[in-house]
Design an enzyme around this catalytic site. Structure first.
Site, mmCIF file in Angstrom:
data_model
loop_
_atom_site.group_PDB
_atom_site.id
_atom_site.type_symbol
_atom_site.label_atom_id
_atom_site.label_comp_id
_atom_site.label_asym_id
_atom_site.label_seq_id
_atom_site.Cartn_x
_atom_site.Cartn_y
_atom_site.Cartn_z
ATOM 1 N N MET A 1 4.507 -13.333 -8.475
ATOM 2 C CA MET A 1 5.672 -13.782 -9.225
ATOM 3 C C MET A 1 6.967 -13.186 -8.660
ATOM 4 S SD MET A 1 4.470 -15.847 -11.540
ATOM 5 C CE MET A 1 5.501 -15.919 -12.995
ATOM 6 N N CYS A 85 -2.195 -8.837 -4.884
ATOM 7 C CA CYS A 85 -1.417 -9.748 -4.050
ATOM 8 C C CYS A 85 -2.226 -10.186 -2.827
ATOM 9 C CB CYS A 85 -0.137 -9.071 -3.599
ATOM 10 S SG CYS A 85 0.939 -10.143 -2.627
#
Length: 353
Positions: A1, A85
């Site tokens: 994000m 990630c």
């Protein structure tokens, strides 16, 4: 994000419903070195509580120093360590979803953050593993808890899946069974509606849910979640006029945070998410995607039919999905899971994505 959960968007989400909103992912090295971009990214509104900082790092020394700065300078109330990630610029340096494979290094980093935070809660977010042949989440959950993590969150995909396919919620259930009952386990992956959240909790026994892509262009999802978990009827879905008003509010908040020029440019990427499923023609969508001022945005939004109901097919996946692929790793990364050597030139300067 990254590039999404800035102070403007977090405020907008807080206005929609209760929740726990985490800032963009930053590197421990960037914080320690007082990188100007990093310092801008950790901004919080004066009335934002709890303030949650998302840190990424591969060096236990830098992580300890960064967590100590958070505690000593009162930069945040909570630290969330991102080991989920999957983007190449992070995994090729051994970070993000690649790092839990290195059990000892992973443990050192989590423990360093917990000790540096001096009592402020530290949580860990991770993925199932690097790929189907290198699943790490059960070991990582145990290691994180033993190192002092207050909670663990699992995105139920491998790094190789990226955001494609379907999240394996059964892995969340297995992690909940594996982690001591007093430590919350949060589920992440494919939460695109309040019903999705209720289903995940019912099927996995997890203690809460983490929302990522599901709120893109749909910040009112948090109001739906608040109502669903409280056992109240869900609010009526917004019509196009209400969606347009939320989009405009988002633009104003971004301009307040970034300045008019950067703020209005930043809101452009959100417009397609807000309008997903609505019968808005390509010319208008193109014009909205090039909007240059709040006034111009008002003019274009004024041409929409405010009474157009929320489309039935607008729920579901949004944001990046892509396709699965090979995870980019440091050379010989998979040779020894017990090696706790910090990868050479591992830290990137700021956001990891």
């Amino acid at each position: 994000m990254a590039g999404i959960t800035n102070p403007g968007f977090r405020r907008l989400c807080r206005e929609q419903g209760a929740g726990f909103y985490v800032c963009e992912m930053i590197t421990s090295r960037g914080l320690v070195e007082k990188n100007p971009l990093t310092l801008r990214m950790i901004a919080f509104d004066a009335d934002e509580h709890p303030r949650s900082m998302q840190l990424y790092g591969v060096d236990p020394v830098a992580m300890r120093t960064a967590a100590s700065m958070v505690a000593e300078r009162d930069l945040a109330d909570h630290i969330d360590l991102n080991f989920g990630c999957p983007v190449p610029k992070v995994t090729r340096r051994g970070g993000g979803a690649a790092l839990p494979f290195k059990r000892r290094l992973f443990e050192r980093i989590v423990r360093a953050a917990v000790e540096g935070a001096a009592g402020r809660p530290v949580t860990v977010k991770m993925r199932i593993g690097i790929d189907d042949d290198h699943l790490t989440y059960l070991d990582a959950g145990r290691v994180a808890v033993d190192a002092g993590a207050s909670a663990v969150a699992l995105h139920a995909r491998t790094a190789a899946q990226r955001y494609s396919g379907t999240a394996d919620w059964s892995a969340i259930a297995r992690l909940r069974e594996h982690v001591p009952s007093h430590v919350p386990v949060l589920g992440n992956g494919d939460i695109f509606s309040a019903q999705d959240a209720l289903d995940m909790v019912a099927r996995t026994g997890c203690d809460g849910v983490v929302v990522g892509r599901g709120c893109l262009g749909r910040p009112w999802l948090f109001g739906d979640l608040e109502a669903a978990f409280a056992g109240r009827p869900l609010p009526e879905p917004p019509n196009l006029g209400q969606v347009a008003a939320t989009l405009r509010r988002h633009a104003v908040l971004l301009c307040e945070h970034m300045g008019d020029h950067k703020g209005i440019r930043d809101v452009r990427k959100h417009i397609a998410w807000y309008l997903k499923g609505f019968p808005v023609g390509p010319e208008l969508r193109r014009s909205l995607g090039m909007v240059a001022s709040i006034g111009e945005l008002d003019d274009l939004l004024g041409t929409l039919d405010p009474d157009e109901p929320f489309p039935a097919d607008a729920d579901g996946p949004r944001g990046r999905q892509g396709s699965p692929g090979r995870v980019v790793l440091p050379e010989h990364w998979l040779d020894d899971s017990e090696d706790d050597t910090v990868p050479f030139s591992a830290e990137v300067e700021n956001s990891g994505g």
